[in-house]
Design an enzyme around this catalytic site. Structure first.
Site, PDB file in Angstrom:
ATOM      1  N   HIS A 194     139.836  38.363  28.103  1.00 56.47           N
ATOM      2  CA  HIS A 194     141.188  37.812  27.894  1.00 56.47           C
ATOM      3  C   HIS A 194     141.879  37.060  28.847  1.00 56.47           C
ATOM      4  O   HIS A 194     141.669  37.715  30.226  1.00 56.47           O
ATOM      5  CB  HIS A 194     142.131  38.924  27.299  1.00 56.47           C
ATOM      6  CG  HIS A 194     143.363  38.519  26.442  1.00 56.47           C
ATOM      7  ND1 HIS A 194     144.353  37.960  27.069  1.00 56.47           N
ATOM      8  CD2 HIS A 194     143.458  38.342  25.187  1.00 56.47           C
ATOM      9  CE1 HIS A 194     145.315  37.606  26.007  1.00 56.47           C
ATOM     10  NE2 HIS A 194     144.669  38.056  25.018  1.00 56.47           N
ATOM     11  N   ASP A 213     140.243  41.466  18.756  1.00 54.48           N
ATOM     12  CA  ASP A 213     139.569  40.807  17.624  1.00 54.48           C
ATOM     13  C   ASP A 213     138.375  41.870  17.937  1.00 54.48           C
ATOM     14  O   ASP A 213     137.530  41.847  16.857  1.00 54.48           O
ATOM     15  CB  ASP A 213     138.932  39.552  17.985  1.00 54.48           C
ATOM     16  CG  ASP A 213     140.170  38.538  18.012  1.00 54.48           C
ATOM     17  OD1 ASP A 213     140.450  37.777  18.794  1.00 54.48           O
ATOM     18  OD2 ASP A 213     140.703  38.350  16.966  1.00 54.48           O
TER      19      ASP A 213
END
Ligand code: SDX
Length: 394
Positions: A271, A328
């Site tokens: 991320h 996700d």
């Protein structure tokens, strides 16, 4: 300049705006909506109240909540004329393409909302968009599967009505269990906002030119689509299925993900902001376990995801780069358990993220002296030179 190269991703990270909506501490793995830690929504997940919180800045009281829920129910139908648009798409059309096109088309039915100047207006627009995005998504799913459209049921609240439009048959209504209702409410609210991510920054960029809310959100859908952003939930499922089908072992997949030449990434990992666990991933992992247990089901893909997480979190490559599971990594397993097909995963992400897009568009629209966004660049092209007539060109 600060010695930036032609394009330095770090340049994109310089704080570009002020916002009161969502706070992230990437090092600590903290996410708060209007100051409330997301973990506090886990016990009684309610997407509609989080949508209100993000847009209006406070949790709705009983009266506000009831009235907004009624607005969402009242706005669930689409103008019958919009059905012709669905018929114009090939059945193989990607649902994200349909979603962005139809949200833009929706604006044509609300010319009075092209200008939004007060809380009453934004509330009407928010109710219309948040409610109708479900109907558009459901109709896109029905169309791609050659199924008749199922009209919204005014006796059902947000999530049960959405699942009704997705899965009911003309003569037998889908009944949403509390377990599934809680799991989808939590999934949607955990996607509801995430400060200046790619799609939200797109909505603010488009809105800064004073384009209307519907158009800005349609642009957000387009930005969300890519596999590095909202499309990652589909890529995660494809990765887990490839491993499950025996094409590759979890260990080999992780090895490939570390090899730059392989062009393979451990999807659902890493991320730009979180350099610790994405708190949403932890909550979604718990929700996936709980949902499958309460449905009395096993999903081998969850076991594979757990294996990948275990291998990666002990691997120096991932540790050094502070790569952890993100939102996700587990979300697809929840959607799969509910019966939502993979090609609808990013659409579900968009339904969840819509309140955040609306909140940011409205926050920006209310900012006094708001200017059009106009990023600059570092020019690295040719020096000054002259035009050449055709006969002098090589
Ligand atoms: C979302 O911004 C948001 O808030 C987004 C989001 C939201 O709610 O809106 O949180 C939702 O989009 C989550 C991210 C979903 N995408 C994926 O899961 C795709 C896989 N992840 C990566 O592609 C990547 O981690 C990103 C895109 C998420 C972040 O990329 P960055 O910050 O640009 O990091 P990078 O590509 O510069 O990588 C840094 C290093 C590189 O290695 P080195 O060049 O230093 O040797 O880490 C490596 C990368 O190769 N790396 C990975 C990896 N992610 C980064 N290596 C293997 N697998 C990965 N997943």
């Amino acid at each position: 300049q600060t010695g930036l190269t032609a394009y330095d991703p770090g340049y994109a990270n310089i704080a570009s705006c002020r916002s009161d909506i969502t706070f992230i501490d990437g090092e600590q793995g903290i996410l708060r909506y209007r100051g409330i830690p997301i973990e506090q929504f886990e016990q009684t997940p309610n997407f509609v109240e989080v949508a209100w919180l993000l847009i209006f800045g406070h949790l709705p009281n009983a009266e506000e909540y009831a009235a907004f829920s009624d607005d969402l129910t009242a706005n669930a139908d689409l103008d019958e004329a919009m059905k012709h648009h669905f018929e114009g798409f090939p059945r193989s059309a990607p649902p994200m393409a349909i979603l962005s096109a139809m949200i833009n088309a929706l604006s044509c039915f609300y010319p009075e909302l092209f200008e939004i100047n007060d809380a009453g207006h934004i509330r009407t627009a928010a109710a219309a968009l948040i409610s109708k995005i479900r109907t558009i998504a459901a109709y896109a799913y029905r169309r791609s599967n050659g199924l008749p459209y199922i009209y919204p049921n005014p006796n059902l609240r947000y999530v049960p009505n959405f699942l009704h439009m997705l899965f009911s048959k003309p003569y037998s209504q889908y009944v949403c269990s509390q377990t599934v209702r809680d799991a989808l409410n939590l999934l949607l609210l955990l996607h509801a906002d995430h400060e200046q991510n790619c799609s939200t920054a797109t909505v603010r960029m488009v809105g800064s030119g004073q384009a209307n809310l519907f158009t800005a959100c349609a642009a957000g859908v387009c930005a969300l689509w890519g596999p590095l952003h909202g499309g990652a939930n589909v890529a995660v499922l494809e990765m887990l299925e490839k491993i499950h089908n025996g094409h590759i072992s979890p260990q080999e997949y992780v090895r490939l993900a570390k090899d730059k030449d392989s062009k393979v990434r451990l999807m659902g990992f890493g991320h730009r902001v979180y350099k610790n666990f994405d708190p949403r991933a932890k909550m979604l992992a718990r929700s996936a376990e709980k949902l499958l247990a309460e449905l009395g089901r096993q999903d081998p893909l969850l076991d594979i995801a757990r294996q990948l997480e275990e291998i990666a979190l002990e691997d120096p490559y991932f540790i050094e780069r502070k790569l952890y599971p993100n939102v996700d990594f587990y979300s697809g397993i929840i959607m799969r358990a509910i019966g939502i097909p993979t090609n609808m995963f990013t659409v579900i992400f968009a339904i969840g993220r819509l309140p955040g897009w609306i909140a940011h568009w409205w926050e920006q629209a209310q900012t006094p002296g708001n200017k059009i966004a106009r990023p600059r660049q570092l020019y690295t092209g040719c020096e000054l030179r002259d035009y050449l007539p055709m006969d002098q060109r090589t």
